[in-house]
Design a protein around this motif. Structure first.
Motif, PDB file in Angstrom:
ATOM      1  N   ASP A 147       0.823  -1.217   0.000  1.00 18.16           N
ATOM      2  CA  ASP A 147       0.000   0.000   0.000  1.00 18.16           C
ATOM      3  C   ASP A 147       0.854   1.262   0.000  1.00 18.16           C
ATOM      4  O   ASP A 147       0.387   2.320  -0.413  1.00 18.16           O
ATOM      5  CB  ASP A 147      -0.874   0.063   1.262  1.00 18.16           C
ATOM      6  N   SER A 148       2.071   1.122   0.518  1.00 17.15           N
ATOM      7  CA  SER A 148       2.860   2.331   0.726  1.00 17.15           C
ATOM      8  C   SER A 148       3.703   2.699  -0.500  1.00 17.15           C
ATOM      9  O   SER A 148       4.356   3.720  -0.496  1.00 17.15           O
ATOM     10  CB  SER A 148       3.767   2.161   1.949  1.00 17.15           C
ATOM     11  N   ILE A 149       3.683   1.854  -1.534  1.00 18.14           N
ATOM     12  CA  ILE A 149       4.562   2.132  -2.681  1.00 18.14           C
ATOM     13  C   ILE A 149       3.799   2.413  -3.972  1.00 18.14           C
ATOM     14  O   ILE A 149       4.355   2.328  -5.064  1.00 18.14           O
ATOM     15  CB  ILE A 149       5.564   0.974  -2.920  1.00 18.14           C
ATOM     16  N   ALA A 150       2.527   2.809  -3.835  1.00 18.54           N
ATOM     17  CA  ALA A 150       1.750   3.065  -5.053  1.00 18.54           C
ATOM     18  C   ALA A 150       2.324   4.234  -5.854  1.00 18.54           C
ATOM     19  O   ALA A 150       2.104   4.338  -7.055  1.00 18.54           O
ATOM     20  CB  ALA A 150       0.294   3.334  -4.691  1.00 18.54           C
ATOM     21  N   ASN A 151       3.065   5.126  -5.186  1.00 18.66           N
ATOM     22  CA  ASN A 151       3.634   6.271  -5.898  1.00 18.66           C
ATOM     23  C   ASN A 151       5.119   6.098  -6.216  1.00 18.66           C
ATOM     24  O   ASN A 151       5.772   7.025  -6.682  1.00 18.66           O
ATOM     25  CB  ASN A 151       3.440   7.552  -5.087  1.00 18.66           C
ATOM     26  N   TRP A 152       5.639   4.902  -5.944  1.00 18.66           N
ATOM     27  CA  TRP A 152       7.037   4.633  -6.271  1.00 18.66           C
ATOM     28  C   TRP A 152       7.087   4.258  -7.746  1.00 18.66           C
ATOM     29  O   TRP A 152       6.656   3.189  -8.138  1.00 18.66           O
ATOM     30  CB  TRP A 152       7.577   3.512  -5.372  1.00 18.66           C
ATOM     31  N   MET A 153       7.588   5.159  -8.559  1.00 15.43           N
ATOM     32  CA  MET A 153       7.461   4.988  -9.996  1.00 15.43           C
ATOM     33  C   MET A 153       8.737   4.434 -10.627  1.00 15.43           C
ATOM     34  O   MET A 153       9.844   4.712 -10.182  1.00 15.43           O
ATOM     35  CB  MET A 153       7.083   6.320 -10.631  1.00 15.43           C
ATOM     36  N   MET A 154       8.529   3.652 -11.672  1.00 18.80           N
ATOM     37  CA  MET A 154       9.640   2.932 -12.312  1.00 18.80           C
ATOM     38  C   MET A 154      10.276   3.774 -13.420  1.00 18.80           C
ATOM     39  O   MET A 154       9.597   4.268 -14.318  1.00 18.80           O
ATOM     40  CB  MET A 154       9.121   1.619 -12.919  1.00 18.80           C
ATOM     41  N   VAL A 155      11.587   3.871 -13.309  1.00 20.09           N
ATOM     42  CA  VAL A 155      12.355   4.635 -14.286  1.00 20.09           C
ATOM     43  C   VAL A 155      13.242   3.657 -15.043  1.00 20.09           C
ATOM     44  O   VAL A 155      13.753   2.698 -14.466  1.00 20.09           O
ATOM     45  CB  VAL A 155      13.214   5.693 -13.549  1.00 20.09           C
ATOM     46  N   ASP A 156      13.414   3.889 -16.333  1.00 21.90           N
ATOM     47  CA  ASP A 156      14.233   3.000 -17.146  1.00 21.90           C
ATOM     48  C   ASP A 156      15.712   3.231 -16.837  1.00 21.90           C
ATOM     49  O   ASP A 156      16.210   4.350 -16.922  1.00 21.90           O
ATOM     50  CB  ASP A 156      13.950   3.283 -18.632  1.00 21.90           C
ATOM     51  N   LYS A 157      16.387   2.133 -16.476  1.00 19.47           N
ATOM     52  CA  LYS A 157      17.784   2.233 -16.092  1.00 19.47           C
ATOM     53  C   LYS A 157      18.644   2.774 -17.233  1.00 19.47           C
ATOM     54  O   LYS A 157      19.438   3.705 -17.057  1.00 19.47           O
ATOM     55  CB  LYS A 157      18.295   0.844 -15.674  1.00 19.47           C
ATOM     56  N   GLY A 158      18.452   2.206 -18.411  1.00 17.57           N
ATOM     57  CA  GLY A 158      19.274   2.605 -19.557  1.00 17.57           C
ATOM     58  C   GLY A 158      19.094   4.077 -19.890  1.00 17.57           C
ATOM     59  O   GLY A 158      20.053   4.825 -20.098  1.00 17.57           O
ATOM     60  N   TRP A 159      17.847   4.516 -19.894  1.00 20.62           N
ATOM     61  CA  TRP A 159      17.537   5.918 -20.243  1.00 20.62           C
ATOM     62  C   TRP A 159      18.158   6.874 -19.232  1.00 20.62           C
ATOM     63  O   TRP A 159      18.780   7.863 -19.593  1.00 20.62           O
ATOM     64  CB  TRP A 159      16.014   6.069 -20.274  1.00 20.62           C
ATOM     65  N   ALA A 160      17.970   6.544 -17.944  1.00 25.95           N
ATOM     66  CA  ALA A 160      18.471   7.442 -16.895  1.00 25.95           C
ATOM     67  C   ALA A 160      19.995   7.532 -16.966  1.00 25.95           C
ATOM     68  O   ALA A 160      20.570   8.618 -16.870  1.00 25.95           O
ATOM     69  CB  ALA A 160      18.025   6.944 -15.525  1.00 25.95           C
ATOM     70  N   GLU A 161      20.638   6.383 -17.155  1.00 25.24           N
ATOM     71  CA  GLU A 161      22.097   6.396 -17.165  1.00 25.24           C
ATOM     72  C   GLU A 161      22.643   7.084 -18.410  1.00 25.24           C
ATOM     73  O   GLU A 161      23.593   7.862 -18.344  1.00 25.24           O
ATOM     74  CB  GLU A 161      22.638   4.968 -17.027  1.00 25.24           C
ATOM     75  N   ALA A 162      21.992   6.836 -19.537  1.00 23.26           N
ATOM     76  CA  ALA A 162      22.456   7.452 -20.779  1.00 23.26           C
ATOM     77  C   ALA A 162      22.330   8.972 -20.721  1.00 23.26           C
ATOM     78  O   ALA A 162      23.091   9.699 -21.344  1.00 23.26           O
ATOM     79  CB  ALA A 162      21.658   6.904 -21.968  1.00 23.26           C
ATOM     80  N   ASN A 163      21.345   9.454 -19.987  1.00 24.30           N
ATOM     81  CA  ASN A 163      21.125  10.907 -19.925  1.00 24.30           C
ATOM     82  C   ASN A 163      21.695  11.539 -18.660  1.00 24.30           C
ATOM     83  O   ASN A 163      21.313  12.650 -18.293  1.00 24.30           O
ATOM     84  CB  ASN A 163      19.637  11.206 -20.043  1.00 24.30           C
ATOM     85  N   GLU A 164      22.559  10.805 -18.002  1.00 22.62           N
ATOM     86  CA  GLU A 164      23.210  11.309 -16.787  1.00 22.62           C
ATOM     87  C   GLU A 164      22.201  11.762 -15.740  1.00 22.62           C
ATOM     88  O   GLU A 164      22.321  12.812 -15.138  1.00 22.62           O
ATOM     89  CB  GLU A 164      24.167  12.460 -17.122  1.00 22.62           C
ATOM     90  N   ALA A 165      21.183  10.935 -15.587  1.00 23.75           N
ATOM     91  CA  ALA A 165      20.163  11.252 -14.596  1.00 23.75           C
ATOM     92  C   ALA A 165      19.957  10.057 -13.684  1.00 23.75           C
ATOM     93  O   ALA A 165      18.844   9.732 -13.285  1.00 23.75           O
ATOM     94  CB  ALA A 165      18.858  11.640 -15.272  1.00 23.75           C
TER      95      ALA A 165
END
Lengths: 521, 314, 326
Positions: A147-165
């Motif tokens: 119940d406590s993680i409904a707002n924990w959103m999934m980010v793409d690892k490849g995209w984040a790393e490629a864009n230095e984020a």
């Protein structure tokens, strides 16, 4: 809850020749970032729920339902939770979603620089079992973890790393602040921070499409009158919120519909209980009467909540008896009645506590944080004055308000609380526990309310798996807080949205606006 | 057009005033008479508000929230009470609140303009007449001042005042802070115009003559230059009075103004603004009409005064 | 002339430094940015960490020097709210405010001077008195109220004009303009009137008052006596000689148009720097506030400089005076 649609609900009479599937809406606050882990605030999370998705999500009735996880189950005897991930999910940029992204999103969201870190304080480890199975281990049994993680959103690892984020950067911003790449039903096609954000449907979305929107645009509009004018003139299709006082007339105007509901936020009065002396008013420097539970009880009897609801809230809000609304999990039905409005009793309690002639003190109040907050404080001021408690009201913008509360500059204050977990444990942790920096307890307990039994109950509530036993403990906590008048809960803040006659949508009690439930007729 | 004062006979001030062209012209100008009457009526009813008003809206204990939103001349559905001009969201009688609010608005307005005028004229005269590095400092200070919009000045003064006043006096401080803030944001107009005019006047023959007979700088500035720069000052002062009252309203729109428990006319309009779409038109209409009549009459009176006082237009 | 300009430019730089100093010392009173940057579930440790990262724990002279160093290189820091360089945000927002200010300034000057001359020439005429009185209604109500009333009338009731925003804009390089689209032009009308109304009235009243005085002067009578045409007397001679105070006040008013744009932009949700600034106050976005104030200062100081130079050019007596003073 939703008002009946008019049969004449063709296109809005005032609106120009707008394409039927274009949807424009306005709210008071622009989401300050597109990064789902940078800021833990309702405007950001609410907006990004349309773009990003978590393992689980909340349905139309707030219940937890599968999203990127198709199922989940406790591991062993409460060591954690196992999540089975959905296969065939793609991010907006086309890359696919798997367990590595979950692990990455955990590391990203629980990092020290992430505002969402506190969600993961019960977590000890996250393990990738296979590409579509993830184990999340908790330090202690945690029945409400999903119940406590409904707002924990999934980010793409490849995209984040490629864009230095790879990590959120709230201070300086990075690629993820302005761009988004989620798995959600909509993708951000244009973003002008503070001005407008444009969304278009994600064609590869895994879910079943309910909406018929081809393009959606969000504009922040701060001035409520401007927003109402924009809705009436058809410049936008939906506004949130509609000023409470305008709701009835707008609903009756025939051009727009008003959708009302009850928000999760409870509005309450807090009273200084740690300070030995009063800090404001003519009795400044004299001993603090609010340390006496009888004085606090007198306050709760002196405030005429039904009158506030009838006039200022125009019948749109429900009275509150405890720190959570009836819609929340763990609400105590045994303590559902709030103290009756009874001036004689309030005066008697004051006399009993040694203040037959009342006293003077300071009331701090925000004037742009909650619906009609200033008007409510004014009403409270006059109601308390009628039993002899002369409040000196100081209303200020919220940016000045929190620092004042943190500096303990108040005798009484107004506070609204919406539990992020939608569970009654949340306000106990933040508002009722004795403040303790190390254990991160009571961080919003400005008043300094302290009760040993409540402190003892909290960890037990947090780890109890048996729902009945848990509820019994929550009932006990609610009872103690009522008996001691830890706070004076007044009412549950209403949700009032306005839309054109040709719009149908679903309103959720957390005030999140979910675009995929909107259709333009 | 020079020194009129030195030539006049030692008659009583009042008799002189009544006999003057000035008073005659006033009696012959309907707009001026009506404006003066309206201003007088409003000022008097504000001064005597405690005697006229049916309720004291500043006494929180006397308010009944259930009286909220009563329409003018209609009985409240819960209490049966009737109010001439209706009630606002707190159940305050709008008529009484207007009277009390006007007191605050007028007080803030007059004080702020007086403050700005004295400060601006003094600095403008000094800058224009004395010149040199003093002028430079004053006019650069004016630049700095102008850079800050009035709202910002108000916020700054609010914040500083909050920081330095003992917390128990803060509620009484708001009005003075408003006066200071509005006054400070307005002096530059006076200073610049007075300086500009002084620069032109100071080389005229009559000033040179006064200088030649050995009059001091202060006397020359006050007795000789000042009367001749008053025409533009009057234009600005009239507009400034109305503007100061309106500035208070604007500040309150932005969240820095008179406290809602003791509302000024401007705060009332700000509060009423929230009910523009909800049907409670009286909460904004009556304070707005009062503000409009007040500001309009002051402006019209100022217009006439300026023409009448100007010797060159006679 | 050159020394005068050089001196004024030097003084202007000093003004800017002081503005920055005042601005910086003021920010601590505006509120605390921390609460807006951290969510509901923040801990005291988070607050302390963020404060250090932003440099807010340093004494304000240190913060000021840091800001100046950055500003000298055109770097105003990163917005707390948006996480983007402030200079980028300002460049994005400036066209909206400048276009609005230009339109309302043009409206205020042309109509203000026109009506001022008209009401002066027809001093006791019925129309002139009507104009004088009606114009006062516009300045006897607060700007925000006028804005809201205009929206109510023209957007809600009549549906002729948009209720908020800038309409469609066309991007020309970094500049975004609303002049080239129908919706952009329509969106300009209400905010420009709201913003320009007060300035228009002030200019009109000032022009009238100055004109009335000048028309009484001997040289105007001589000009008339010489048989010059009425229009030539009014405009070539009279109007020209009213211009000293008019330019002073108009110059100042152009500056305050930008300042007053804060309110108009808030009411109309106009995406300019004024709205940006109001939002920055709400979120205690110190870098944005600092940069905005510096920008406004540069502009005001510039306008002041130009007004002083024009003074010089128009009134020959001042030139003589200045030379004599050396």
């Amino acid at each position: 809850m939703k008002r009946a649609l008019s049969i004449l609900a063709v296109a809005s009479a005032l609106g120009g020749p707008v394409l039927a599937e274009e949807f424009k809406w306005a709210g008071t606050t622009d989401p300050q970032t597109m990064d789902p882990h940078a800021v833990n605030s309702a405007p950001v999370l609410g907006f990004l729920n349309n773009v990003y998705e978590g393992l689980v999500r909340r349905g139309k009735d707030m219940s937890i339902e599968p999203a990127l996880a198709t199922s989940w189950e406790p591991i062993g005897n409460g060591e954690g939770w196992r999540f089975i991930l959905r296969e065939g999910v793609t991010f907006h940029d086309g890359s696919s979603f798997d367990a590595e992204d979950v692990l990455f999103s955990y590391q990203r969201a629980s990092n020290e620089v992430s505002d969402t870190r506190s969600w993961f304080s019960p977590v000890s480890d996250v393990k990738v079992v296979d590409a579509y199975t993830v184990d999340i281990l908790t330090k202690a049994p945690n029945p409400i973890f999903p119940d406590s993680i409904a707002n924990w959103m999934m980010v793409d690892k490849g995209w984040a790393e490629a864009n230095e984020a790879a990590l959120p950067d709230k201070e300086n911003g990075n690629y993820a602040t302005l761009n988004a790449n989620g798995t959600g039903a909509f993708m951000v096609s244009e973003r002008e921070p503070g001005l407008r954000t444009e969304l278009v449907p994600h064609t590869g979305w895994w879910g079943e499409v309910e909406h018929n929107i081809t393009r959606a645009e969000f504009t922040p509009v701060q001035n409520p009158a401007t927003a109402v004018a924009a809705l009436l003139s058809g410049d936008v299709d939906m506004i949130n919120p509609v000023p409470i006082q305008d709701a009835e007339r707008l609903a009756g105007s025939g051009d727009v519909q008003v959708i009302r509901g009850i928000e999760a936020r409870v509005i309450m009065l807090g009273m200084a209980q740690e300070s030995d002396v009063l800090k404001y008013g003519d009795d400044e420097g004299k001993p603090n009467p609010f340390k006496d539970a009888r004085v606090r009880a007198a306050v709760s009897h002196a405030v005429n909540v039904p009158a506030i609801l009838k006039t200022i809230m125009r019948g749109n809000a429900e009275p509150a008896s405890q720190l959570v609304s009836p819609a929340m999990r763990g609400y105590s039905n045994a303590n559902a009645d709030r103290p009756a409005f009874d001036q004689a009793k309030a005066k008697a309690l004051l006399a009993e506590a040694g203040y037959p002639d009342g006293f003077s003190f300071g009331l701090k109040c925000p004037n742009n944080r909650y619906l009609n907050d200033e008007a409510v404080c004014q009403a409270v001021t006059s109601m308390l004055a009628q039993v002899g408690m002369m409040a000196q009201l100081d209303a200020m913008p919220v940016q000045n308000y929190w620092p004042e509360l943190r500096a303990d500059n108040y005798d009484m204050y107004l506070l609204g609380w919406s539990p992020g977990t939608f569970d009654a444990e949340h306000p106990i942790r933040f508002l009722a526990s004795t403040p303790n920096k190390e254990k991160k307890l009571g961080s919003w307990n400005f008043a300094g309310y302290s009760n040993a039994r409540i402190d003892a109950l909290l960890p037990m509530i947090q780890s109890e798996i048996d729902a009945t036993k848990r509820q019994a403990m929550l009932d006990e906590a609610a009872q103690i807080m009522q008996d001691e008048t830890a706070y004076v809960p007044m009412y549950v803040q209403p949700l009032v949205w306005g839309t054109g006659q040709n719009i149908s949508l679903t309103q959720r009690p957390d005030n999140f606006f979910i675009l995929r439930w909107v259709s333009v007729n | 057009m020079s020194d009129q004062t030195s030539q006049s006979a030692p008659k009583s001030m009042f008799a002189r005033a009544w006999d003057s062209d000035f008073a005659y012209k006033f009696r012959r100008t309907p707009v001026a008479v009506v404006s003066a009457l309206v201003v007088a009526l409003l000022v008097l009813s504000a001064v005597f508000a405690p005697l006229i008003a049916p309720h004291n809206p500043f006494d929180p204990a006397s308010l009944n929230l259930m009286n909220g939103f009563t329409a003018p001349m209609a009985a409240n559905e819960f209490t049966g009470d009737v109010f001439w001009l209706g009630t606002d969201d707190q159940g305050r009688d709008v008529f009484s609140t207007i009277l009390y609010g006007m007191r605050i608005s007028l007080f803030v307005g007059f004080s702020a303009v007086l403050f700005a005028m004295v400060l601006g004229i003094t600095l403008g005269l000094i800058a224009g007449y004395v010149g040199g590095w003093i002028e430079t400092i004053i006019m650069r200070a004016a630049d700095v001042q102008l850079t800050f919009p009035a709202i910002l000045v108000a916020m700054l003064i609010f914040g500083v005042a909050k920081g330095i006043t003992p917390i128990e006096h803060q509620d009484k401080m708001a009005i003075w802070v408003l006066i200071l803030a509005i006054g400070l944001s307005d002096w530059v107009q006076f200073a610049r115009v007075v300086r500009g005019a002084t620069l032109v006047e100071k080389d005229k023959e009559y000033v040179q003559a006064a200088r030649m007979i050995g009059r001091g700088k202060g006397i020359i500035m006050l007795r000789h230059i000042l009367p001749n720069v008053l025409s533009p000052v009057l234009v600005i002062a009239t507009i400034s009075l109305a503007l100061a009252i309106i500035a208070e309203a604007t500040l309150s729109f932005l969240g820095v103004g008179a406290p809602p428990t003791q509302p000024s006319l401007g705060t009332l309009i700000r509060i009423g603004q929230g009910f523009l779409f909800s049907g409670e038109w009286w909460i904004i209409l009556f304070p707005s009409i009062t503000l409009l009549s007040l500001a309009l009459s002051v402006n019209l009176l100022g217009d006439w005064l300026r023409d009448a006082l100007n010797p060159r237009l006679q | 002339m050159l020394t005068f300009v050089v001196r004024r430019v030097f003084q202007s730089a000093l003004v800017l430094l002081i503005v920055g100093l005042v601005a910086f010392s003021m920010f601590r009173f505006v509120g605390d940015p921390i609460d807006n940057m951290l969510g509901q579930e923040r801990t005291d440790a988070d607050i302390a960490r963020l404060r250090t990262e932003l440099g807010l724990d340093q004494p304000f002279p240190v913060q000021y020097v840091k800001f100046l160093k950055g500003a000298a290189e055109g770097n105003f820091g990163v917005s707390y709210r948006q996480g983007r360089p402030v200079s980028t945000i300002l460049v994005e927002r400036a066209p909206a405010t400048l276009e609005l200010a230009a339109v309302s300034g043009f409206f205020a000057i042309t109509i203000g001077i026109g009506l001022g001359v008209f009401t002066a020439i027809r001093r006791d005429g019925f129309m002139a008195n009507m104009i004088m009185s009606v114009s006062l209604i516009g300045v006897s109500l607060p700007t925000f109220l006028i804005g809201i009333l205009l929206i109510y009338l023209f957007a809600v009731e009549l549906g002729w004009l948009p209720s908020f925003g800038r309409g469609d804009v066309v991007h020309i390089g970094w500049w975004s303009t609303g002049f080239l689209t129908a919706s952009g032009l329509k969106a300009l009308i209400l905010p420009a009137i709201t913003l320009g109304l007060y300035q228009m009235t002030l200019i009109m009243r000032l022009v009238r008052s100055e004109m009335l005085e000048v028309l009484r002067q001997d040289y105007i009578r001589f000009a008339r006596a010489r048989g010059l045409k009425e229009r030539s007397v009014n405009f070539r001679h009279a109007l020209k000689n009213t211009l000293v105070p008019v330019i002073t006040v108009t110059g100042l008013q152009l500056g305050s148009i930008i300042a007053f744009a804060i309110i108009t932009e808030t009411v109309f949700q106009w995406p300019g720097v004024g709205l940006l600034f109001i939002n920055a106050i709400q979120f205690v976005d110190i870098p944005v506030m600092a940069a905005y104030l510096m920008l406004i200062s540069v502009m005001f100081v510039g306008i002041n400089l130009i007004v002083d130079l024009l003074y010089f050019a128009i009134d020959p007596r001042l030139r003589v005076d200045q030379k004599g003073a050396k």
